[in-house]
Design a protein around this motif. Structure first.
Motif, short mmCIF file in Angstrom:
data_model
loop_
_atom_site.label_atom_id
_atom_site.label_comp_id
_atom_site.label_asym_id
_atom_site.label_seq_id
_atom_site.Cartn_x
_atom_site.Cartn_y
_atom_site.Cartn_z
N VAL A 317 0.85 -1.22 -0.12
CA VAL A 317 0.05 -0.07 -0.05
C VAL A 317 0.95 1.29 -0.14
O VAL A 317 0.59 2.47 -0.69
N VAL A 318 1.75 1.41 0.84
CA VAL A 318 2.80 2.36 0.57
C VAL A 318 3.53 2.40 -0.44
O VAL A 318 3.58 3.79 -0.99
N LEU A 319 3.84 1.38 -1.23
CA LEU A 319 4.51 1.66 -2.56
C LEU A 319 3.56 2.11 -3.44
O LEU A 319 3.92 2.98 -4.29
N ALA A 320 2.33 1.67 -3.51
CA ALA A 320 1.29 2.08 -4.58
C ALA A 320 1.01 3.71 -4.32
O ALA A 320 0.82 4.25 -5.26
N GLU A 340 3.88 4.75 8.56
CA GLU A 340 4.38 4.51 7.26
C GLU A 340 3.32 4.90 6.30
O GLU A 340 3.49 5.64 5.36
N VAL A 341 1.85 4.31 6.40
CA VAL A 341 0.91 4.83 5.58
C VAL A 341 0.34 6.02 5.52
O VAL A 341 0.23 6.75 4.58
N MET A 342 0.40 6.76 6.83
CA MET A 342 0.13 7.96 6.95
C MET A 342 1.13 9.06 6.33
O MET A 342 0.53 9.96 5.62
N ASN A 343 2.30 8.91 6.52
CA ASN A 343 3.27 9.67 5.71
C ASN A 343 2.84 9.44 4.29
O ASN A 343 3.45 10.66 3.59
N ALA A 344 2.92 8.26 3.93
CA ALA A 344 2.72 8.20 2.29
C ALA A 344 1.55 8.89 1.71
O ALA A 344 1.59 9.66 0.85
N ALA A 406 -5.31 -1.30 -9.06
CA ALA A 406 -6.48 -1.21 -8.12
C ALA A 406 -6.33 -2.55 -7.29
O ALA A 406 -5.53 -3.54 -7.43
N SER A 407 -7.11 -2.37 -6.24
CA SER A 407 -7.03 -3.76 -5.25
C SER A 407 -8.19 -3.73 -4.63
O SER A 407 -9.01 -2.70 -4.40
N VAL A 408 -8.73 -4.86 -4.33
CA VAL A 408 -10.23 -5.23 -3.48
C VAL A 408 -9.73 -6.25 -2.60
O VAL A 408 -9.07 -7.20 -3.03
N GLY A 409 -10.05 -6.55 -1.37
CA GLY A 409 -9.92 -7.47 -0.50
C GLY A 409 -10.53 -7.25 0.92
O GLY A 409 -11.37 -6.65 1.02
N SER A 410 -9.67 -7.99 1.93
CA SER A 410 -10.02 -8.06 3.11
C SER A 410 -9.49 -6.92 4.15
O SER A 410 -9.60 -6.90 5.32
N ALA A 411 -8.19 -6.49 3.61
CA ALA A 411 -7.51 -5.52 4.42
C ALA A 411 -7.98 -4.11 4.64
O ALA A 411 -8.13 -3.57 3.67
N ASN A 412 -8.28 -3.71 5.93
CA ASN A 412 -8.64 -2.27 6.05
C ASN A 412 -7.41 -1.50 6.40
O ASN A 412 -6.28 -2.13 6.56
N MET A 413 -7.51 -0.24 6.32
CA MET A 413 -6.42 0.84 6.49
C MET A 413 -6.07 0.98 7.96
O MET A 413 -6.42 2.02 8.54
N ASP A 414 -5.90 -0.41 8.74
CA ASP A 414 -5.61 0.06 10.26
C ASP A 414 -4.56 -0.99 10.69
O ASP A 414 -4.16 -1.73 9.90
N PHE A 415 -4.04 -0.70 11.91
CA PHE A 415 -3.12 -1.44 12.35
C PHE A 415 -3.57 -3.04 12.57
O PHE A 415 -2.58 -3.84 12.47
N ARG A 416 -4.65 -3.21 12.73
CA ARG A 416 -5.02 -4.86 12.99
C ARG A 416 -4.93 -5.27 11.80
O ARG A 416 -4.20 -6.46 11.71
N SER A 417 -5.24 -4.95 10.52
CA SER A 417 -5.21 -5.67 9.39
C SER A 417 -3.82 -5.58 8.85
O SER A 417 -3.28 -6.84 8.51
#
Length: 477
Positions: A317-320, A340-344, A406-417
């Protein structure tokens, strides 16, 4: 007096003992070399929630690096077994001109990209269930289902009865559900399937939820494989609410049906998880049938787990986000991103990329929703456009960028996933799919409020306080 004295001595001894236990726990936290954010969060919990904080840490916070529920070494070894048949299939070899993301997942996740697939997108539970039932009804050899939630309600019983019918026809049926996701389901519901010859397993069973660390590591994947040729992946579970929604709005989700070689990736994920729990090795070539091209979709099935060396989906996700040149649109029901994701997100927006994040106005869990709201001002400060979905509960996990990824799946944008769950996402690398998912995002925008910083600053002070407090716990939610 003697009674009072002994009471005081006991109280003093308890506080001293608790103090040393907390110090020892903090020392262990530091030596574990976790991220500073997560370490400080646990330290705050231990200090500000006496006894309760320690109990909470004991069951939810301990690292299992040295005592893996599924050891990393064994998980890698077992994944190579079904992987051998998977990797013997002809995948997309020429990656010239393809996004770096494809090469990253192939190298780190061993996820093979396959061309020649056909895909159908479902944005509501009713259409997805119809398609799944149709595919299952046509099964001739095997049916593999894996869902975080498989409820004993009208929808669950409908699917159960169909699976029983297929088992009686001689089709091999295997069902893997998550034990925590299905806590409220009477085990007799699954026993009925077992009695009919269906193999049913609960992932990392938790016999005493309050007395085990297994509760923190859940299989959040939602996939189905029929005859090794047709597969489903996305954000929908098997439960009535995915069709009916709530009294306050519809349930908006995204799931896809795949036919073609990309199904090999779904099959590998299922067989790996099945072996991890049942110790039954299923690697026969009959689970990976030879297939011709079905369409023009280029797809790659990517999994992540708390066992592996890398945080595959999070890093992808960060790379995308970092690779986006024109735009990147994201939907997620929960938004508690890692640093990392927030900074991206912020960096991409500051660089002039059109970054849009869509979350629901109202969610099914209060704490995670409050935590999500605490990040919005920082996003908007960097130029990220924040859309609040108002037509119901947005449970979709969708990413689309530059009309090519593009992406579809089960992962949320959160620490738990990203850090605790076993997740699975399908990544697509063709313009047709990207444009279709982009159109879905833009259509959802019509049911959204575009948030402004000025408007957001007017929210009640009480809400701000709750958001800030919950955010401290974000790495633990």
């Amino acid at each position: 007096m003697d009674g009072i004295a002994w009471s005081e001595i006991f109280g003093t001894f308890f506080y001293i003992l608790y103090f040393f236990i907390v110090l020892f726990t903090i020392f262990s936290l530091i030596l574990d070399n976790r991220s500073p954010i997560k370490t400080m969060t646990w330290i705050l919990v231990l200090f500000f929630f006496p006894v309760v904080g320690l109990i909470f840490y004991f069951f939810f916070g301990r690292s299992t690096r040295k005592e893996r529920l599924i050891s990393r070494k064994r998980y890698i070894r077992l994944s190579k077994r079904p992987m051998a048949e998977y990797q013997s299939q002809e995948s997309l070899q020429d990656e010239t001109g393809k996004p770096r993301l494809m090469a990253f997942f192939k190298r780190v996740n061993k996820a093979l990209p396959f061309g020649g697939n056909k895909m159908e997108i479902y944005t509501d539970g009713y259409s997805m269930l119809q398609a799944l039932i149709k595919a299952i009804a046509g099964a001739r050899h095997h049916i593999h289902l894996q869902f975080y939630i498989f409820e004993n309600d009208a929808v669950g019983r409908l699917l159960r009865d169909l699976l029983i019918d297929k088992a009686r026809e001689g089709v091999k049926v295997r069902l893997l559900y998550d034990d925590v996701g299905c806590w409220k389901v009477d085990r007799l519901f699954y026993d009925q399937m077992l009695c009919e010859g269906i193999e049913v397993l609960g992932f990392l069973k938790v016999r005493f939820p309050l007395f085990t660390s297994k509760v923190n590591y859940r299989n959040h994947r939602k996939i189905a494989i029929i005859d090794g040729r047709v597969g489903f992946i996305g954000g929908m579970n098997i439960a009535e609410r995915y069709i009916r929604g709530f009294s306050w709005g519809r349930w908006r989700d995204t799931h896809v049906r795949l036919s073609g070689k990309a199904v090999y990736g779904l099959q590998t994920s299922f067989l790996t998880d099945w072996y991890a729990i049942d110790r039954t090795l299923l690697t026969s070539a009959e689970y990976f049938p030879k297939m011709r091209e079905e369409g023009n979709v280029v797809a790659q099935i990517v999994t992540s787990d708390p066992v592996g060396e890398w945080k595959d989906i999070m890093q992808g996700v960060v790379l995308a986000i970092c690779n986006a040149q024109r735009y990147i649109y994201v939907q997620s029901p929960y938004f508690l991103p890692t640093e990392e994701v927030m900074n991206a997100f912020q960096t991409a927006a500051l660089a002039g990329v059109d970054v849009r994040v869509m979350i629901p106005e109202r969610a099914d869990t209060f704490l995670t929703h409050m935590g999500s709201l605490s990040y919005l001002d920082e996003l908007m400060a960097a130029g990220v456009k924040v859309y609040i979905y108002k037509a119901g509960f947005l449970h979709s996990k969708l990413i689309v960028s530059d009309d090519e990824v593009a992406s579809v799946g089960s992962a949320n944008m959160d620490f738990r996933s990203f850090e605790h769950n076993f997740e699975a996402n399908a990544f697509f690398y063709d313009k047709e799919t990207a444009l279709a998912l982009k159109e879905i995002f833009l259509n959802d925008q019509r049911s959204c409020l575009l948030l402004s910083r000025k408007q957001w600053a007017m929210r009640p002070r009480k809400q701000r306080v709750i958001e800030s407090v919950v955010r401290l716990l974000a790495p633990l939610l």
